[in-house]
Design a protein around this motif. Structure first.
Motif, PDB file in Angstrom:
ATOM      1  N   VAL A 186     106.274  72.449  -7.956  1.00 16.75           N
ATOM      2  CA  VAL A 186     107.609  72.617  -7.514  1.00 16.75           C
ATOM      3  C   VAL A 186     107.953  73.988  -6.941  1.00 16.75           C
ATOM      4  N   THR A 187     108.686  74.050  -5.806  1.00 17.30           N
ATOM      5  CA  THR A 187     108.733  75.186  -4.925  1.00 17.30           C
ATOM      6  C   THR A 187     110.081  75.307  -4.204  1.00 17.30           C
ATOM      7  N   GLY A 188     110.326  76.472  -3.784  1.00 15.29           N
ATOM      8  CA  GLY A 188     111.552  76.524  -3.276  1.00 15.29           C
ATOM      9  C   GLY A 188     112.147  78.166  -3.230  1.00 15.29           C
ATOM     10  N   GLY A 189     113.304  78.369  -3.420  1.00 13.31           N
ATOM     11  CA  GLY A 189     113.952  79.834  -3.269  1.00 13.31           C
ATOM     12  C   GLY A 189     115.136  79.698  -4.197  1.00 13.31           C
ATOM     13  N   VAL A 190     115.446  81.028  -4.727  1.00 16.44           N
ATOM     14  CA  VAL A 190     116.705  81.146  -5.618  1.00 16.44           C
ATOM     15  C   VAL A 190     117.263  82.622  -5.138  1.00 16.44           C
ATOM     16  N   GLU A 191     118.426  82.522  -5.001  1.00 19.14           N
ATOM     17  CA  GLU A 191     118.872  84.035  -4.682  1.00 19.14           C
ATOM     18  C   GLU A 191     120.504  83.929  -5.242  1.00 19.14           C
ATOM     19  N   TYR A 192     120.864  84.964  -5.981  1.00 15.93           N
ATOM     20  CA  TYR A 192     122.189  85.320  -6.430  1.00 15.93           C
ATOM     21  C   TYR A 192     122.480  86.620  -5.923  1.00 15.93           C
ATOM     22  N   THR A 193     123.506  86.550  -4.773  1.00 12.76           N
ATOM     23  CA  THR A 193     123.682  87.663  -3.639  1.00 12.76           C
ATOM     24  C   THR A 193     125.036  88.157  -4.049  1.00 12.76           C
ATOM     25  N   PHE A 194     126.041  87.969  -4.639  1.00 13.37           N
ATOM     26  CA  PHE A 194     127.199  88.718  -4.525  1.00 13.37           C
ATOM     27  C   PHE A 194     127.342  89.801  -5.494  1.00 13.37           C
ATOM     28  N   THR A 195     126.693  90.721  -5.637  1.00 10.63           N
ATOM     29  CA  THR A 195     126.687  91.887  -6.313  1.00 10.63           C
ATOM     30  C   THR A 195     127.270  92.929  -5.493  1.00 10.63           C
ATOM     31  N   THR A 196     127.924  93.747  -6.054  1.00  4.94           N
ATOM     32  CA  THR A 196     128.696  94.911  -5.218  1.00  4.94           C
ATOM     33  C   THR A 196     127.995  95.802  -4.488  1.00  4.94           C
ATOM     34  N   HIS A 340     124.498  82.827   4.553  1.00  4.73           N
ATOM     35  CA  HIS A 340     122.730  83.415   4.488  1.00  4.73           C
ATOM     36  C   HIS A 340     122.540  83.533   3.291  1.00  4.73           C
ATOM     37  N   MET A 341     121.559  82.706   2.845  1.00  4.77           N
ATOM     38  CA  MET A 341     121.290  82.717   1.296  1.00  4.77           C
ATOM     39  C   MET A 341     119.941  83.605   0.976  1.00  4.77           C
ATOM     40  N   LEU A 342     119.701  84.393   2.061  1.00  2.00           N
ATOM     41  CA  LEU A 342     118.643  85.362   2.088  1.00  2.00           C
ATOM     42  C   LEU A 342     117.387  84.706   1.567  1.00  2.00           C
ATOM     43  N   GLY A 343     116.770  85.151   0.561  1.00  2.00           N
ATOM     44  CA  GLY A 343     115.419  84.640   0.096  1.00  2.00           C
ATOM     45  C   GLY A 343     115.081  83.220  -0.205  1.00  2.00           C
ATOM     46  N   ALA A 344     116.573  82.667  -0.397  1.00  2.00           N
ATOM     47  CA  ALA A 344     116.716  81.068  -0.563  1.00  2.00           C
ATOM     48  C   ALA A 344     116.996  80.396   0.558  1.00  2.00           C
ATOM     49  N   SER A 345     117.327  81.111   1.646  1.00  2.00           N
ATOM     50  CA  SER A 345     117.750  80.280   2.897  1.00  2.00           C
ATOM     51  C   SER A 345     116.734  79.496   3.434  1.00  2.00           C
ATOM     52  N   GLY A 346     115.523  79.879   3.727  1.00  2.00           N
ATOM     53  CA  GLY A 346     114.396  79.033   4.060  1.00  2.00           C
ATOM     54  C   GLY A 346     114.089  77.703   3.198  1.00  2.00           C
TER      55      GLY A 346
END
Length: 412
Positions: A186-196, A340-346
């Protein structure tokens, strides 16, 4: 020795367009945008006040059984994994494989958890920070949370290569299955980006669009008048299996993962190489790995951030590789719709590419106005049926971390 075929048997995604693959795919096919005014914090002091936030209502469907002190990025990992593993085509993997691998990409790790507890430390003198701060700041927390929830015991680790993290995770999984280390990952990417902190940092970098009055078309990949990207967040995952084992368990095969090319430009911390030579090399390596040439590519999911420098460098790379055919190949820069989901975008773009192959369709975006010196085949407004035998998905990260993946229509 012939390479083992590696196939995709299930995909899932959660982002600003929805909490599951069915909703996300519906919105992508319609060319709907998830970009809206930011609600998570007060963005009035920033140049950019819009983004692709995931709706917090996802917590209504998230099962946190057996979990405690999960960070926001861990929640997105669990949400995406939950939707993936409950799919009919994925349920059999736990019965079919003694060890499943888990490889996820993230550019930021638990930055939100770190920032939140840093505030508490300064407010309380360090007496009230969360006791699980260290494991939740760890980038591998997205893997740890998911492996505990679903009792995954094979290879498991996270990869962090900025905006190409998710794509590198997928490529690494491809190599491990080909080499016989595992039969299922199982592979992919996860990013929670909306930090101040992160948002303020990108705002000061002045890389984000300031078209706040037109959020749905603020990000304009490869278009005249583009002025930057728009932040997004979420997760996307794929189940990869060896062809032999997937067929033995009667799985439906959505696509084949056939090529992986990766390069490092060693040029600048944020700027791309202007002529796109490093991106061209990554794409050429992926084509060679897949055993095809540029004339075989029927579809491109570009990095397509909407920044002046990145889009021009990527266009230069495509033009150098594909030549006159560059203006004919359908290109779909979905960051305009998702952010743009950064590390999860790809990873999301790889999932989108698999769905396009499965349905033999080219999805639209909301806006495209070609530059005078370049022309791409970008659909606006409505989806089009299109024969896709081989597709390319590109992710070019900060620090010139470049990844190109090739996905193909599956034939037994």
């Amino acid at each position: 020795m012939d390479k083992r075929k590696v196939v995709v048997t299930a995909v899932n995604a959660c982002c600003s367009l929805g909490h599951d693959i069915d909703t996300v795919w519906h919105n992508l096919k319609q060319g709907n945008s998830g970009i809206k005014p930011i609600s998570r914090f007060n963005a009035e002091r920033h140049f950019t006040k819009i983004g692709g936030e995931i709706d917090d209502a996802y917590r209504d469907i998230l099962d946190l059984t057996g979990q405690s002190a999960v960070s926001k990025n861990g929640e997105l990992s669990l949400l995406c994994g939950q939707g993936l593993f409950l799919q009919e085509n994925a349920k059999g993997i736990f019965e079919s494989y003694p060890d499943i691998g888990l490889i996820l990409g993230s550019g930021l790790g638990g930055l939100y958890f770190s920032e939140d507890n840093l505030k508490k430390m300064y407010e309380t003198g360090g007496k009230r920070i969360h006791p699980m701060t260290v494991p939740n700041v760890d980038p591998n927390s997205i893997v740890s949370a998911l492996s505990r929830r679903w009792q995954i015991h094979g290879h498991q680790f996270s990869i962090s290569t900025a905006c190409s993290s998710g794509a590198n995770a997928i490529g690494t999984a491809l190599d491990l299955i080909r080499n016989g280390r595992l039969d299922c990952i199982v592979t992919g990417g996860v990013e929670y980006t909306f930090t101040t902190l992160l948002y303020a940092g990108f705002d000061q970098l002045r890389a984000m669009s300031r078209c706040n009055d037109t959020p749905e078309t603020s990000c304009k990949p490869f278009s005249q008048g583009r002025d930057g990207f728009i932040m997004g967040e979420g997760a996307a995952m794929l189940v990869l299996e060896s062809e032999e084992r997937a067929l033995s368990r009667g799985a439906t095969i959505l696509a084949e993962l056939t090529g992986y090319g990766v390069t490092g430009g060693a040029y600048h911390v944020v700027k791309p190489i202007e002529d796109g030579s490093d991106g061209k090399k990554a794409m050429a390596l992926a084509l060679s790995d897949a055993g095809i040439d540029s004339d075989n590519i029927d579809f491109i999911s570009p990095h397509g951030t909407g920044t002046a420098l990145n889009d021009q460098a990527e266009y230069n790379a495509m033009a150098a590789l594909f030549g006159p055919k560059t203006s004919d190949i359908p290109v779909v820069p979905i960051k305009q719709l998702t952010g743009h989901m950064l590390g999860a975008s790809g990873a999301l773009e790889a999932v989108h590419t698999v769905k396009c192959i499965e349905d033999q369709i080219v999805t639209p975006i909301a806006y495209y106005q070609a530059e005078a010196n370049q022309k791409l085949n970008i659909s606006v407004g409505e989806a089009n049926q299109h024969s896709i035998k081989h597709a390319m998905s590109n992710s070019f990260g900060f620090g010139n971390n470049n990844v190109s993946l090739i996905m193909s229509q599956y034939h037994h």
